[in-house]
Design a protein around this motif. Structure first.
Motif, PDB file in Angstrom:
ATOM      1  N   SER A   1      21.273  27.885  18.527  1.00 15.49           N
ATOM      2  CA  SER A   1      20.428  28.800  19.281  1.00 15.49           C
ATOM      3  C   SER A   1      19.881  29.708  18.204  1.00 15.49           C
ATOM      4  O   SER A   1      20.331  30.223  17.144  1.00 15.49           O
ATOM      5  N   PRO A   2      18.463  30.096  18.546  1.00  8.56           N
ATOM      6  CA  PRO A   2      17.775  31.068  17.697  1.00  8.56           C
ATOM      7  C   PRO A   2      18.416  32.308  17.863  1.00  8.56           C
ATOM      8  O   PRO A   2      17.887  33.523  17.111  1.00  8.56           O
ATOM      9  N   LEU A   3      19.218  32.762  18.914  1.00 12.82           N
ATOM     10  CA  LEU A   3      19.937  33.970  18.998  1.00 12.82           C
ATOM     11  C   LEU A   3      20.838  34.191  17.760  1.00 12.82           C
ATOM     12  O   LEU A   3      21.221  35.541  17.467  1.00 12.82           O
ATOM     13  N   LEU A   4      21.337  33.257  17.307  1.00 16.69           N
ATOM     14  CA  LEU A   4      22.430  33.483  16.120  1.00 16.69           C
ATOM     15  C   LEU A   4      21.589  32.925  14.770  1.00 16.69           C
ATOM     16  O   LEU A   4      21.564  31.677  14.506  1.00 16.69           O
ATOM     17  N   ASN A   5      21.644  33.771  13.684  1.00 20.36           N
ATOM     18  CA  ASN A   5      21.235  33.335  12.563  1.00 20.36           C
ATOM     19  C   ASN A   5      22.571  32.913  11.471  1.00 20.36           C
ATOM     20  O   ASN A   5      23.697  32.990  11.903  1.00 20.36           O
ATOM     21  N   GLN A   6      22.097  32.842  10.230  1.00 17.39           N
ATOM     22  CA  GLN A   6      23.114  32.556   9.372  1.00 17.39           C
ATOM     23  C   GLN A   6      24.300  33.557   9.202  1.00 17.39           C
ATOM     24  O   GLN A   6      25.508  33.253   9.123  1.00 17.39           O
ATOM     25  N   MET A   7      23.706  34.697   9.094  1.00 17.53           N
ATOM     26  CA  MET A   7      24.768  35.917   9.106  1.00 17.53           C
ATOM     27  C   MET A   7      25.555  36.017  10.164  1.00 17.53           C
ATOM     28  O   MET A   7      26.808  36.280  10.153  1.00 17.53           O
ATOM     29  N   HIS A   8      25.010  35.704  11.459  1.00 16.11           N
ATOM     30  CA  HIS A   8      25.815  35.876  12.543  1.00 16.11           C
ATOM     31  C   HIS A   8      27.078  34.708  12.624  1.00 16.11           C
ATOM     32  O   HIS A   8      28.031  34.891  12.839  1.00 16.11           O
ATOM     33  N   LYS A   9      26.617  33.720  12.132  1.00 19.12           N
ATOM     34  CA  LYS A   9      27.455  32.329  12.198  1.00 19.12           C
ATOM     35  C   LYS A   9      28.534  32.817  11.014  1.00 19.12           C
ATOM     36  O   LYS A   9      30.048  32.286  11.256  1.00 19.12           O
ATOM     37  N   ARG A  10      28.329  33.225  10.077  1.00 17.50           N
ATOM     38  CA  ARG A  10      29.266  33.636   9.179  1.00 17.50           C
ATOM     39  C   ARG A  10      30.212  34.610   9.689  1.00 17.50           C
ATOM     40  O   ARG A  10      31.625  34.532   9.370  1.00 17.50           O
ATOM     41  N   ARG A  11      29.856  35.673  10.307  1.00 22.43           N
ATOM     42  CA  ARG A  11      30.526  36.495  10.876  1.00 22.43           C
ATOM     43  C   ARG A  11      31.543  35.946  11.949  1.00 22.43           C
ATOM     44  O   ARG A  11      32.749  36.319  12.221  1.00 22.43           O
ATOM     45  N   LEU A  12      30.938  35.097  12.808  1.00 23.11           N
ATOM     46  CA  LEU A  12      31.766  34.258  13.736  1.00 23.11           C
ATOM     47  C   LEU A  12      32.853  33.302  13.276  1.00 23.11           C
ATOM     48  O   LEU A  12      33.898  33.450  13.617  1.00 23.11           O
ATOM     49  N   GLN A  13      32.470  32.922  11.861  1.00 27.50           N
ATOM     50  CA  GLN A  13      33.427  32.050  11.251  1.00 27.50           C
ATOM     51  C   GLN A  13      34.573  33.066  10.815  1.00 27.50           C
ATOM     52  O   GLN A  13      35.789  32.973  11.000  1.00 27.50           O
ATOM     53  N   GLU A  14      34.332  34.003  10.510  1.00 20.65           N
ATOM     54  CA  GLU A  14      35.293  35.386   9.958  1.00 20.65           C
ATOM     55  C   GLU A  14      36.128  35.613  11.136  1.00 20.65           C
ATOM     56  O   GLU A  14      37.489  35.705  11.137  1.00 20.65           O
ATOM     57  N   SER A  15      35.532  35.765  12.498  1.00 20.78           N
ATOM     58  CA  SER A  15      36.259  36.196  13.670  1.00 20.78           C
ATOM     59  C   SER A  15      37.118  34.974  14.126  1.00 20.78           C
ATOM     60  O   SER A  15      38.318  35.075  14.398  1.00 20.78           O
ATOM     61  N   LEU A  16      36.844  33.591  13.814  1.00 25.57           N
ATOM     62  CA  LEU A  16      37.461  32.527  14.171  1.00 25.57           C
ATOM     63  C   LEU A  16      38.678  32.442  13.247  1.00 25.57           C
ATOM     64  O   LEU A  16      39.933  32.224  13.838  1.00 25.57           O
ATOM     65  N   ASN A  17      38.451  32.749  11.837  1.00 21.67           N
ATOM     66  CA  ASN A  17      39.746  33.018  11.224  1.00 21.67           C
ATOM     67  C   ASN A  17      40.653  33.916  11.426  1.00 21.67           C
ATOM     68  O   ASN A  17      41.839  33.484  11.593  1.00 21.67           O
TER      69      ASN A  17
END
Length: 325
Positions: free
Chosen positions: A214-230
């Motif tokens: 989604s254009p709502l989520l850039n690469q920085m957002h994806k990295r933060r989501l990955q950290e939250s997922l961890n």
């Protein structure tokens, strides 16, 4: 501004936001600039307000946002996200495991969020706007909300782990647990189960959000989501460990109680074995018939006492040889 609206902000894209009131709320919700409106899901005017101001929302989304009971999930529809999350209940005189839901609809230009009870993570976002360090865009707000929910969650879960550590240490030191500490074992296990019931689907929801294109989520957002997922993976592992460790502590307590009861039963058995022949002898000599030995002898009682004492000494000697105690 309707009483259903708890907070409303227009994001400036730099970390600050303009607090909205009155007609400005409806105006900015329909504008192209990002706006966040946070509503009370339990207020009777909420549904009407959303239906009139955000009329393009699918009825499925609206029903999910206003549902009485929810569980964490993520649903991508066209160019927006329905995201339902849970946070620990840190309100006064409330149980943390009674987790509070926050429901979000996020698209390019607006964030509509709803709650039924106060959630401190929402207050954190508001303070961040006041300090100029808040989310800059819609996707950023969604990611920040999740991160703050997890930050608030961690101390509560760590406290559970620390309480189990304390109980385990006491048992390893051979100390007897008090009655309230025994009750605590069951309480901790129950809390771990309840927390996991909501955190596990929250992990799945965040994983789905992380994988969304989604254009709502850039690469920085994806990295933060990955950290939250961890973090969520670790929380679930910790909760599983707490649940298993409390089970072990419960087994240790049961074993200790069984050993204590066995020792008491063993001592009672030894005492009963010692007094069994004594009871036989006194019963035999206490029958009311003629011919009882020593009936006419004034020293017979003392002789009999000496005989009983010798019997006890002999029994103790034999029990020692047989290693009965």
């Amino acid at each position: 501004m309707t009483e259903a609206i708890l907070h409303a902000y227009k994001l400036d894209g730099k970390g600050s936001a303009v607090f909205l009131t009155g007609d400005d709320v409806a105006k900015e919700v329909k504008a192209k600039s990002p706006a966040w409106v946070h509503l009370d899901a339990g207020h009777p005017e909420t549904r009407e307000w959303i239906e009139s101001k955000v009329s393009y929302l699918d009825p499925l989304i609206l029903d999910a946002l206003l549902a009485e009971e929810t569980r964490p999930r993520m649903l991508e529809i066209e160019k927006g996200f329905l995201l339902i999350l849970r946070g620990v209940n840190l309100n006064e005189n409330q149980r943390p495991e009674d987790m509070i839901s926050i429901r979000l609809w996020v698209d390019e230009h607006r964030i509509i969020s709803l709650q039924r009870r106060n959630l401190k993570a929402v207050q954190d976002i508001c303070r961040a706007f006041e300090q100029g360090a808040g989310p800059k865009r819609a996707g950023h707000l969604m990611v920040s909300m999740l991160r703050r929910l997890l930050q608030r969650m961690e101390p509560t879960l760590q406290e559970l782990d620390d309480r189990v550590d304390s109980l385990e240490e006491k048992i390893l030191d051979g100390k007897e647990l008090l009655e309230d500490e025994r009750t605590m074992v069951t309480e901790i296990r129950k809390k771990a189960i309840v927390f996991r019931r909501y955190i596990a689907p929250q992990r799945d929801a965040v994983a789905s959000l992380r994988a969304a294109q989604s254009p709502l989520l850039n690469q920085m957002h994806k990295r933060r989501l990955q950290e939250s997922l961890n973090h969520l993976h670790r929380y679930i592992e910790d909760l599983d460990a707490v649940r298993d460790r409390t089970h072990v502590v419960k087994d240790e307590l049961n074993d200790a109680m069984a050993d204590h009861m066995n020792k008491n039963a063993y001592m009672l058995s030894v005492i009963a074995a010692i007094f069994l022949p004594l009871g036989f002898l006194t019963g035999l000599l206490g029958i009311n018939v003629g011919g009882i030995p020593g009936a006419e002898n004034p020293d017979a009682f003392m002789i009999f006492i000496g005989l009983l004492s010798a019997t006890v000494i002999l029994q103790v000697f034999l029990f020692k040889i047989l290693k009965w105690f």
